[in-house]
Design a protein around this motif. Sequence first.
Motif, short mmCIF file in Angstrom:
data_model
loop_
_atom_site.label_atom_id
_atom_site.label_comp_id
_atom_site.label_asym_id
_atom_site.label_seq_id
_atom_site.Cartn_x
_atom_site.Cartn_y
_atom_site.Cartn_z
N SER A 1 0.83 -1.20 0.00
CA SER A 1 0.00 0.00 0.00
C SER A 1 0.87 1.25 0.00
CB SER A 1 -0.89 0.00 1.24
OG SER A 1 -1.58 1.21 1.32
N LEU A 2 0.38 2.29 -0.68
CA LEU A 2 1.11 3.55 -0.69
C LEU A 2 0.61 4.49 0.40
CD1 LEU A 2 1.22 4.15 -4.53
CD2 LEU A 2 3.01 3.21 -3.09
N PHE A 3 -0.51 4.14 1.03
CA PHE A 3 -1.09 4.99 2.06
C PHE A 3 -1.39 4.17 3.31
CE2 PHE A 3 -1.95 7.03 -1.93
CZ PHE A 3 -1.56 8.33 -1.68
N ARG A 4 -1.42 4.85 4.44
CA ARG A 4 -1.67 4.17 5.70
C ARG A 4 -2.36 5.13 6.66
NH1 ARG A 4 4.53 3.87 7.99
NH2 ARG A 4 4.89 6.11 8.03
N LEU A 5 -2.88 4.56 7.72
CA LEU A 5 -3.49 5.32 8.80
C LEU A 5 -2.71 5.02 10.07
CD1 LEU A 5 -7.22 4.61 7.98
CD2 LEU A 5 -6.05 6.78 7.70
N ILE A 6 -2.43 6.05 10.85
CA ILE A 6 -1.68 5.89 12.09
C ILE A 6 -2.56 6.39 13.23
CG2 ILE A 6 0.40 6.51 13.37
CD1 ILE A 6 1.63 7.21 10.58
N VAL A 7 -2.78 5.55 14.23
CA VAL A 7 -3.60 5.93 15.38
C VAL A 7 -2.82 6.95 16.21
CG1 VAL A 7 -4.80 5.12 17.44
CG2 VAL A 7 -4.72 3.67 15.41
N ARG A 8 -3.40 8.12 16.42
CA ARG A 8 -2.76 9.17 17.23
C ARG A 8 -3.30 9.18 18.65
NH1 ARG A 8 1.77 9.70 14.89
NH2 ARG A 8 1.57 10.21 12.72
N THR A 9 -4.63 9.15 18.78
CA THR A 9 -5.25 9.10 20.11
C THR A 9 -6.32 8.04 20.11
OG1 THR A 9 -6.90 10.79 19.56
CG2 THR A 9 -4.85 11.57 20.56
N GLY A 10 -6.63 7.54 21.29
CA GLY A 10 -7.62 6.48 21.41
C GLY A 10 -6.93 5.16 21.73
N PRO A 11 -7.62 4.05 21.46
CA PRO A 11 -7.01 2.75 21.75
C PRO A 11 -5.82 2.50 20.84
CG PRO A 11 -9.13 2.47 20.64
CD PRO A 11 -8.96 3.93 20.91
N ASN A 12 -4.75 1.96 21.39
CA ASN A 12 -3.55 1.57 20.65
C ASN A 12 -2.88 2.71 19.89
OD1 ASN A 12 -4.02 -1.11 21.46
ND2 ASN A 12 -5.45 -1.36 19.78
N PRO A 13 -2.48 3.82 20.55
CA PRO A 13 -1.79 4.89 19.84
C PRO A 13 -0.49 4.37 19.23
CG PRO A 13 -1.88 5.33 22.22
CD PRO A 13 -2.62 4.08 21.96
N GLY A 14 -0.21 4.82 18.00
CA GLY A 14 0.98 4.39 17.29
C GLY A 14 0.73 3.22 16.36
N MET A 15 -0.43 2.58 16.47
CA MET A 15 -0.76 1.46 15.60
C MET A 15 -0.87 1.95 14.16
SD MET A 15 -2.54 -1.94 15.83
CE MET A 15 -2.59 -1.79 17.53
N VAL A 16 -0.36 1.17 13.22
CA VAL A 16 -0.35 1.54 11.81
C VAL A 16 -1.23 0.56 11.03
CG1 VAL A 16 1.11 1.83 9.78
CG2 VAL A 16 1.97 2.49 12.03
N PHE A 17 -2.09 1.11 10.16
CA PHE A 17 -2.93 0.30 9.29
C PHE A 17 -2.62 0.67 7.85
CE2 PHE A 17 -5.40 0.86 13.19
CZ PHE A 17 -5.73 -0.45 13.49
N GLU A 18 -2.18 -0.29 7.05
CA GLU A 18 -1.99 -0.06 5.62
C GLU A 18 -3.35 -0.12 4.95
OE1 GLU A 18 0.79 -2.55 3.68
OE2 GLU A 18 2.45 -1.96 4.96
N LEU A 19 -3.58 0.78 4.01
CA LEU A 19 -4.83 0.76 3.26
C LEU A 19 -4.62 -0.11 2.02
CD1 LEU A 19 -5.92 4.48 3.63
CD2 LEU A 19 -6.84 2.48 4.80
N THR A 20 -4.99 -1.37 2.11
CA THR A 20 -4.75 -2.33 1.03
C THR A 20 -6.04 -2.74 0.32
OG1 THR A 20 -4.89 -4.13 2.63
CG2 THR A 20 -2.70 -3.27 2.14
N LYS A 21 -7.19 -2.33 0.84
CA LYS A 21 -8.47 -2.72 0.25
C LYS A 21 -9.09 -1.54 -0.49
CE LYS A 21 -10.72 -5.87 2.93
NZ LYS A 21 -11.63 -6.20 4.04
#
Length: 197
Positions: A4-24
């Motif tokens: 994936s060329l794009f991702r989402l990074i959790v800043r606040t809330g549950p699991n800060p710092g978690m990274v999600f690749e946008l593959t779908k």
Amino acid sequence: MASSLFRLIVRTGPNPGMVFELTKEVTLFGRDVTSDIVLGDTEVSRQHARITHTAGGYVVEDLGSTNGTFINGERLMAPRVLNPGDLIGFGEDVTLTFDAVSPDAAATIASRVAAPPPTPAPQAPAAAPVAHVATPTPATPAERPPRRSCLPLALAGGGCLIILSACAATLYLMPLSWWCILMTPLRIFGINFDGCY
């Protein structure tokens, strides 16, 4: 599946710092376990929002959530194209940053003429793990379960030693007549002790 060329990074809330690749092509957000990205927060609706990959870029839309979806602090009233650095809010407590993985990826997003330049977001920590949409992993040591304390075990062991010591001292200091009473049942087997009659 390609990277994936794009991702989402959790800043606040549950699991800060978690990274999600946008593959779908379509990614669903919500509190429900069937969501592609599960956000375990009471402010998040079961089916909160959706990000769709289109020819013009990634488009986010609210799915009629109770507490709303926000882009850079503004409540989302209609679907909107995301730009790298946009801060996506789910209710008041959960925020994720839309981020381009490489500089070339940012050039593929169609931008609106009247849109103000996005505010730069802090970069993701270098040690943040990358997870596919369906399999997030904790990014920081703070997310690991706490170690259990050895104190209760040490107190239980110490208490047992004190009780054993008290029993041994009692038996050692006990008068001979008490020993005779305690050993009386052994006479059935023919065992007699000196001093007991």
